[in-house]
Write a protein that holds these residues in place. Structure first.
Motif, PDB file in Angstrom:
ATOM      1  N   SER A 197      80.422  62.879 127.368  1.00  0.00           N
ATOM      2  CA  SER A 197      80.915  62.199 126.171  1.00  0.00           C
ATOM      3  C   SER A 197      80.050  60.993 125.810  1.00  0.00           C
ATOM      4  O   SER A 197      79.769  60.744 124.635  1.00  0.00           O
ATOM      5  CB  SER A 197      82.365  61.761 126.387  1.00  0.00           C
ATOM      6  OG  SER A 197      82.855  61.069 125.270  1.00  0.00           O
ATOM      7  N   ILE A 198      79.606  60.258 126.835  1.00  0.00           N
ATOM      8  CA  ILE A 198      78.767  59.084 126.588  1.00  0.00           C
ATOM      9  C   ILE A 198      77.363  59.491 126.138  1.00  0.00           C
ATOM     10  O   ILE A 198      76.763  58.837 125.277  1.00  0.00           O
ATOM     11  CB  ILE A 198      78.681  58.221 127.865  1.00  0.00           C
ATOM     12  CG1 ILE A 198      80.060  57.634 128.209  1.00  0.00           C
ATOM     13  CG2 ILE A 198      77.668  57.087 127.695  1.00  0.00           C
ATOM     14  CD1 ILE A 198      80.120  56.930 129.555  1.00  0.00           C
ATOM     15  N   SER A 199      76.842  60.592 126.694  1.00  0.00           N
ATOM     16  CA  SER A 199      75.449  60.984 126.455  1.00  0.00           C
ATOM     17  C   SER A 199      75.246  61.812 125.197  1.00  0.00           C
ATOM     18  O   SER A 199      74.106  61.918 124.718  1.00  0.00           O
ATOM     19  CB  SER A 199      74.923  61.784 127.654  1.00  0.00           C
ATOM     20  OG  SER A 199      75.037  61.051 128.847  1.00  0.00           O
ATOM     21  N   LYS A 200      76.294  62.424 124.678  1.00  0.00           N
ATOM     22  CA  LYS A 200      76.107  63.341 123.549  1.00  0.00           C
ATOM     23  C   LYS A 200      75.622  62.593 122.307  1.00  0.00           C
ATOM     24  O   LYS A 200      75.837  61.383 122.155  1.00  0.00           O
ATOM     25  CB  LYS A 200      77.409  64.077 123.233  1.00  0.00           C
ATOM     26  CG  LYS A 200      78.498  63.214 122.638  1.00  0.00           C
ATOM     27  CD  LYS A 200      79.738  64.039 122.346  1.00  0.00           C
ATOM     28  CE  LYS A 200      80.830  63.169 121.701  1.00  0.00           C
ATOM     29  NZ  LYS A 200      82.048  63.950 121.398  1.00  0.00           N
ATOM     30  N   ALA A 201      74.960  63.329 121.433  1.00  0.00           N
ATOM     31  CA  ALA A 201      74.369  62.729 120.234  1.00  0.00           C
ATOM     32  C   ALA A 201      75.446  62.245 119.278  1.00  0.00           C
ATOM     33  O   ALA A 201      76.470  62.911 119.083  1.00  0.00           O
ATOM     34  CB  ALA A 201      73.475  63.748 119.532  1.00  0.00           C
ATOM     35  N   ARG A 202      75.209  61.082 118.688  1.00  0.00           N
ATOM     36  CA  ARG A 202      76.100  60.540 117.666  1.00  0.00           C
ATOM     37  C   ARG A 202      75.544  60.876 116.280  1.00  0.00           C
ATOM     38  O   ARG A 202      74.356  61.159 116.130  1.00  0.00           O
ATOM     39  CB  ARG A 202      76.220  59.017 117.823  1.00  0.00           C
ATOM     40  CG  ARG A 202      76.772  58.567 119.163  1.00  0.00           C
ATOM     41  CD  ARG A 202      78.225  59.002 119.346  1.00  0.00           C
ATOM     42  NE  ARG A 202      78.840  58.421 120.526  1.00  0.00           N
ATOM     43  CZ  ARG A 202      78.822  58.967 121.737  1.00  0.00           C
ATOM     44  NH1 ARG A 202      78.189  60.112 121.926  1.00  0.00           N
ATOM     45  NH2 ARG A 202      79.426  58.386 122.750  1.00  0.00           N
ATOM     46  N   PRO A 203      76.385  60.855 115.244  1.00  0.00           N
ATOM     47  CA  PRO A 203      75.892  61.144 113.887  1.00  0.00           C
ATOM     48  C   PRO A 203      74.739  60.225 113.492  1.00  0.00           C
ATOM     49  O   PRO A 203      74.830  59.003 113.636  1.00  0.00           O
ATOM     50  CB  PRO A 203      77.132  60.892 113.013  1.00  0.00           C
ATOM     51  CG  PRO A 203      78.293  61.147 113.921  1.00  0.00           C
ATOM     52  CD  PRO A 203      77.851  60.661 115.271  1.00  0.00           C
ATOM     53  N   GLU A 241      71.903  59.987 114.982  1.00  0.00           N
ATOM     54  CA  GLU A 241      71.085  59.608 116.133  1.00  0.00           C
ATOM     55  C   GLU A 241      70.071  60.712 116.440  1.00  0.00           C
ATOM     56  O   GLU A 241      70.382  61.901 116.380  1.00  0.00           O
ATOM     57  CB  GLU A 241      71.986  59.386 117.353  1.00  0.00           C
ATOM     58  CG  GLU A 241      71.240  58.991 118.612  1.00  0.00           C
ATOM     59  CD  GLU A 241      72.179  58.850 119.809  1.00  0.00           C
ATOM     60  OE1 GLU A 241      71.674  58.610 120.919  1.00  0.00           O
ATOM     61  OE2 GLU A 241      73.399  58.993 119.611  1.00  0.00           O
ATOM     62  N   ALA A 299      68.231  62.868 118.944  1.00  0.00           N
ATOM     63  CA  ALA A 299      68.482  63.259 120.334  1.00  0.00           C
ATOM     64  C   ALA A 299      67.968  64.670 120.562  1.00  0.00           C
ATOM     65  O   ALA A 299      67.609  65.385 119.624  1.00  0.00           O
ATOM     66  CB  ALA A 299      69.981  63.180 120.638  1.00  0.00           C
ATOM     67  N   THR A 333      73.387  67.858 121.373  1.00  0.00           N
ATOM     68  CA  THR A 333      74.165  68.142 120.162  1.00  0.00           C
ATOM     69  C   THR A 333      75.273  69.133 120.486  1.00  0.00           C
ATOM     70  O   THR A 333      75.302  69.748 121.560  1.00  0.00           O
ATOM     71  CB  THR A 333      73.259  68.717 119.067  1.00  0.00           C
ATOM     72  OG1 THR A 333      72.733  69.988 119.516  1.00  0.00           O
ATOM     73  CG2 THR A 333      72.101  67.772 118.768  1.00  0.00           C
ATOM     74  N   TYR A 367      78.020  75.402 113.502  1.00  0.00           N
ATOM     75  CA  TYR A 367      77.105  74.273 113.704  1.00  0.00           C
ATOM     76  C   TYR A 367      75.657  74.672 113.446  1.00  0.00           C
ATOM     77  O   TYR A 367      74.887  73.906 112.844  1.00  0.00           O
ATOM     78  CB  TYR A 367      77.242  73.726 115.126  1.00  0.00           C
ATOM     79  CG  TYR A 367      78.413  72.793 115.316  1.00  0.00           C
ATOM     80  CD1 TYR A 367      78.407  71.515 114.742  1.00  0.00           C
ATOM     81  CD2 TYR A 367      79.519  73.174 116.070  1.00  0.00           C
ATOM     82  CE1 TYR A 367      79.475  70.651 114.922  1.00  0.00           C
ATOM     83  CE2 TYR A 367      80.596  72.316 116.253  1.00  0.00           C
ATOM     84  CZ  TYR A 367      80.563  71.052 115.670  1.00  0.00           C
ATOM     85  OH  TYR A 367      81.625  70.200 115.848  1.00  0.00           O
TER      86      TYR A 367
END
Length: 293
Positions: free
Chosen positions: A131-137, A139, A141, A146, A284
């Motif tokens: 959850s911490i490592s996943k890509a943010r909108p 960002e 990565a 993703t 996706y």
């Protein structure tokens, strides 16, 4: 060689996962008296997760990311996702085989309970790391950070669980339709695993066609194949007209672990789960193609 240690939520989460997985397999090996092949699987899940976490922490501790033979944008989160799924499977399988109906000494049972608890804690820790490592909108990565990348990990893991259930005893050789379902599981697993390896090895640029369009086309193919398997597998296993049995046998309540009928049902459920995963992957991947265009 300089050692760089930057305190962050991600680092503490990895250390927690390292500790929990270490305690889980140490306690299980020390006093849980594992006698079934599934015990070896659970030990592997915890030991693999511990070793991988230790490797990731040491590489980042010594700043060796650029020297690693894999893409460091993709490898840590890919490993964390697999570790979360492995520990989750161990958290379900271990109590099913070693706590359900356990009649041994209370000390052994206590060891097994402790191993189960720390396996659950390791699962939560690895899920938190993902959850911490996943890509943010917005960002930049790696693909594996993703949603489609993480779905690929889940798809291959679910397929591996299906392979375990259909192989002991062999459940797909009774009818050609069931062999077709097995071929669907194999084809989709191989292609999804190849995509993960290409991303982790940073080899997607070597393909002679656009990677994003390939992902979209493959996801559409996988959805069609898994939809057919989701329909065919229950028909030829639970419909009396095709030699199936829709009622759970009475001996399944007394068997240790899962009986044959339970495994057939588990495969049917997991096939439907993978169909949903591939459907989400298609959505996706299609969005990815349009965004790139």
């Amino acid at each position: 060689m300089a050692i760089t240690l930057h305190s962050s939520p991600l680092l503490w989460t990895r250390l927690a996962a390292l500790a929990f997985s270490c305690v889980a397999f140490s306690v299980a090996v020390h006093g849980a008296r594992l006698f079934h092949g599934t015990g070896d699987w659970c030990i592997f899940c915890w030991a693999f997760s511990f070793a991988g976490s230790l490797l990731v922490i040491l590489v980042e501790l010594f700043g060796l990311q650029t020297r690693a033979p894999v893409s460091w944008k993709n490898f840590p989160i890919t490993f964390a996702c697999y570790a979360a799924l492995l520990c989750l499977s161990a958290s379900i399988i271990f109590p099913l085989y070693f706590l359900k109906g356990s009649t041994g000494p209370s000390t052994i049972r206590d060891y097994r309970i402790v191993a189960t608890v720390f396996s659950c804690l390791a699962t939560i820790a690895y899920m938190s790391e993902v959850s911490i490592s996943k890509a943010r909108p917005g960002e930049v990565a790696g693909y594996m950070a993703t949603a489609p990348g993480l779905l690929k990990v889940c798809e291959t893991f679910v397929a591996c669980i299906i392979f375990v259930f259909v192989s002991d005893p062999v459940l797909y050789d009774r009818h050609d339709a069931l062999k077709y379902c097995m071929s669907v599981y194999c084809i989709c697993f191989i292609l999804s695993a190849a995509i993960i390896l290409l991303c982790v090895g940073e080899c997607t640029s070597c393909l002679p066609f656009p990677f994003a369009r390939f992902l979209s086309a493959y996801a559409m193919l996988a959805v069609v194949l898994y939809l057919s398997a989701t329909i065919i597998w229950p028909i030829f296993n639970f419909d009396p007209k095709h030699g199936g049995n829709k009622n759970r046998p009475h001996n399944c309540s007394t068997d240790v672990g899962l009986c044959t009928w339970d495994k057939l049902m588990a495969v049917a459920v997991l096939t439907a789960v993978n169909f949903i995963l591939y459907l989400a992957d298609l959505i996706y991947s299609t969005r990815l193609v349009f965004v790139n265009a």
